[in-house]
Design an enzyme around this catalytic site. Sequence first.
Site, PDB file in Angstrom:
ATOM      1  N   HIS A 132      27.199  -0.082  34.799  1.00 34.68           N
ATOM      2  CA  HIS A 132      25.958   0.187  34.066  1.00 34.68           C
ATOM      3  C   HIS A 132      26.110  -0.134  32.581  1.00 34.68           C
ATOM      4  O   HIS A 132      26.128   0.758  31.735  1.00 34.68           O
ATOM      5  CB  HIS A 132      25.572   1.656  34.294  1.00 34.68           C
ATOM      6  CG  HIS A 132      24.251   2.056  33.690  1.00 34.68           C
ATOM      7  ND1 HIS A 132      23.236   1.163  33.422  1.00 34.68           N
ATOM      8  CD2 HIS A 132      23.776   3.280  33.324  1.00 34.68           C
ATOM      9  CE1 HIS A 132      22.210   1.821  32.903  1.00 34.68           C
ATOM     10  NE2 HIS A 132      22.513   3.091  32.821  1.00 34.68           N
ATOM     11  N   CYS A 150      28.360   9.927  38.703  1.00 37.08           N
ATOM     12  CA  CYS A 150      27.946   9.268  37.466  1.00 37.08           C
ATOM     13  C   CYS A 150      28.255   7.782  37.490  1.00 37.08           C
ATOM     14  O   CYS A 150      29.328   7.373  37.937  1.00 37.08           O
ATOM     15  CB  CYS A 150      28.677   9.884  36.271  1.00 37.08           C
ATOM     16  SG  CYS A 150      28.530  11.665  36.132  1.00 37.08           S
ATOM     17  N   SER A 151      27.330   6.982  36.963  1.00 39.98           N
ATOM     18  CA  SER A 151      27.629   5.572  36.730  1.00 39.98           C
ATOM     19  C   SER A 151      28.667   5.489  35.609  1.00 39.98           C
ATOM     20  O   SER A 151      28.768   6.395  34.791  1.00 39.98           O
ATOM     21  CB  SER A 151      26.362   4.809  36.368  1.00 39.98           C
ATOM     22  OG  SER A 151      25.746   5.392  35.244  1.00 39.98           O
ATOM     23  N   ILE A 176      31.006   3.785  32.341  1.00 39.67           N
ATOM     24  CA  ILE A 176      30.886   3.041  31.082  1.00 39.67           C
ATOM     25  C   ILE A 176      31.265   1.597  31.402  1.00 39.67           C
ATOM     26  O   ILE A 176      32.290   1.357  32.041  1.00 39.67           O
ATOM     27  CB  ILE A 176      31.832   3.639  30.021  1.00 39.67           C
ATOM     28  CG1 ILE A 176      31.342   5.025  29.613  1.00 39.67           C
ATOM     29  CG2 ILE A 176      31.960   2.708  28.815  1.00 39.67           C
ATOM     30  CD1 ILE A 176      32.363   5.841  28.844  1.00 39.67           C
ATOM     31  N   LYS A 204      26.010   2.761  39.999  1.00 43.53           N
ATOM     32  CA  LYS A 204      27.196   3.559  40.303  1.00 43.53           C
ATOM     33  C   LYS A 204      28.433   2.695  40.515  1.00 43.53           C
ATOM     34  O   LYS A 204      29.476   2.951  39.927  1.00 43.53           O
ATOM     35  CB  LYS A 204      26.925   4.416  41.552  1.00 43.53           C
ATOM     36  CG  LYS A 204      28.147   5.165  42.084  1.00 43.53           C
ATOM     37  CD  LYS A 204      28.583   6.253  41.111  1.00 43.53           C
ATOM     38  CE  LYS A 204      30.021   6.686  41.333  1.00 43.53           C
ATOM     39  NZ  LYS A 204      31.001   5.776  40.730  1.00 43.53           N
ATOM     40  N   CYS A 206      18.136   2.632  28.498  1.00 41.19           N
ATOM     41  CA  CYS A 206      18.671   1.999  29.709  1.00 41.19           C
ATOM     42  C   CYS A 206      17.626   1.149  30.413  1.00 41.19           C
ATOM     43  O   CYS A 206      17.937   0.445  31.365  1.00 41.19           O
ATOM     44  CB  CYS A 206      19.234   3.056  30.651  1.00 41.19           C
ATOM     45  SG  CYS A 206      20.382   4.160  29.818  1.00 41.19           S
TER      46      CYS A 206
END
Lengths: 420, 143
Positions: A367, A242-243, A245, A363, A93
């Site tokens: 991402h 969570c960020s 998909i 977020k 990342c």
Amino acid sequence: MPRHKLGRGVAVAGAGMSRFGLFPGQSGRDLFVEAFNAMRQSVDRGLDPRQIDAIYVGNFNSELFENQGQLAPILADWTGLLPRPATRVEDACASGGVALRQGILAIASGAYDIVLVGGVEKMSGLSIERVTDVLSTAADVLYETPAGFTFPGFYAAIATAYMTRYQATTEMLMDVTIKNHQNGAYNEKAQFQMTIRQVMEKAREQAAAKGLPAPGWKNEYDFLSDPRANPPIAAPLCLYDCSPISDGAAAVLLVAENLAKAFSSVPLYVIGSGQASDGAFYSRPDLVSLRSARAAAWEAYEMAGVGPRDIKMAEVHDCFTIAEIIASEDLGFFEPGTGVKAAQDGMTARDGRVPLNTSGGLKAKGHPVGASGVGQVVEVWKQMRAEAGGRQVSRDVNLALTHNVGGTGQTSAVHIFERR
Amino acid sequence: MNTPVAEDIRPFNHTGFYQYLAERRLMAARCATCGEINLPPRALCPRCFGTNMEWIELSGEGQLEGFTLIHVGLPAMAAEGYNRQNPYCSGVVRLAEGPAVAAQIVGEDGAIPTTIEVGMPLRVVFFEIGKAENRSIALVFKP
């Protein structure tokens, strides 16, 4: 004298991104072209693409996400830049942030004058289970994957360690989600352009449309505490920690400092660049801080000759809510253990002491992993040039920072930008 | 040739580590030069760059540093029957000898532990996983 310094000055003369989100029917290269065109439009005095000397592009895993290897020359081809040298950089990342650094070093070395730095990831072609599996290849597959760890799982383990040491609660993390969605609501490129309150009201309307009893959420915290609305992914982290998909791309034009004004009326100067590595998650002496982020930040601050108190805003790697908290401590904005309170007190909001993730962050903005580190520079570009619209930081931003993390901190890249 | 691998020549890598694990032994590589205990085992000591390693057996006693209950798990764990309603617990365990490992944490009968908190003492158990010919021993800890 700093231990590391650039051989010559480097400036950002343009920055742009595709929309981040889910785009069936669009490949990584399509998104990259969209980002390239947006970058080109941002160059005040115009860019003839034939002036570009070289391309560095961050991409985590086009092999597994798109079944496409050797991506960099394809991106050079699709942006009309053949036969320029095109190099793909992979550090999970942090691929985008490390590609940025490679572009900076290439100009600082004197080898090139004008470099295109990009980042791209096309993730949504796979199921959520397969994406989880592909992301887990950034962990230690011999010793972490057999233990069942997913990426939300690693950061959840950080959260339990942090909460135990500093008596924090999961509710405190909700302030990060709420803030980043508030910022994302003003970002026309973001994947989620809705506040958590708007998400909640929409869920209420959907329940009513289905003839279900109206959920009795009193406020955002209530909504985020409801496991039906916000199910656990890797407890204590839930869906809204969570960020997402994402598919997306970002592009930045780097030029030698002496050329900056030829391209841009308001260029940004790269005054600090740092990068560091660390071992796998289990190998660290302490789980509540990322050593690589601290080392990269220290290197960047020292090169820049500035400190955390000088930074007017930062884009930090909030792949999970707890990640933004520990980033705010690793970067020196807050003392260890106080980041969570600072977020609660609004110190990281747009009008706070050090606004974090005004873009919506990973977020809310999304991402697409290889693009994220470059996308951070796009936000800094807009904020420092007062082009951020409804999410513009009210005070003048003449000094800003980006913080991009790969894996659980096996790689960190930190950059500091100045508008003169 | 079907000669058993002599203990002192097991490779100092994942192959050696998992061979021992299949025999229900938690083994690390100790650097003969500086004494650093390397877990996972390595052929090169990152502390002194020495290359002379020896196997040592660890006590299997440790302490929980961080953990999670994973509801959306890896495909390999889903194949073991875990899912959103039936999560599994993964954690980082600091061993008495110093190094830490990533491992699944279980309570009685392989279920998630009824109480779990950072700092709690744990001990190693060797857990059979997988089906039929793919059956193997996993590194697991329990309270």
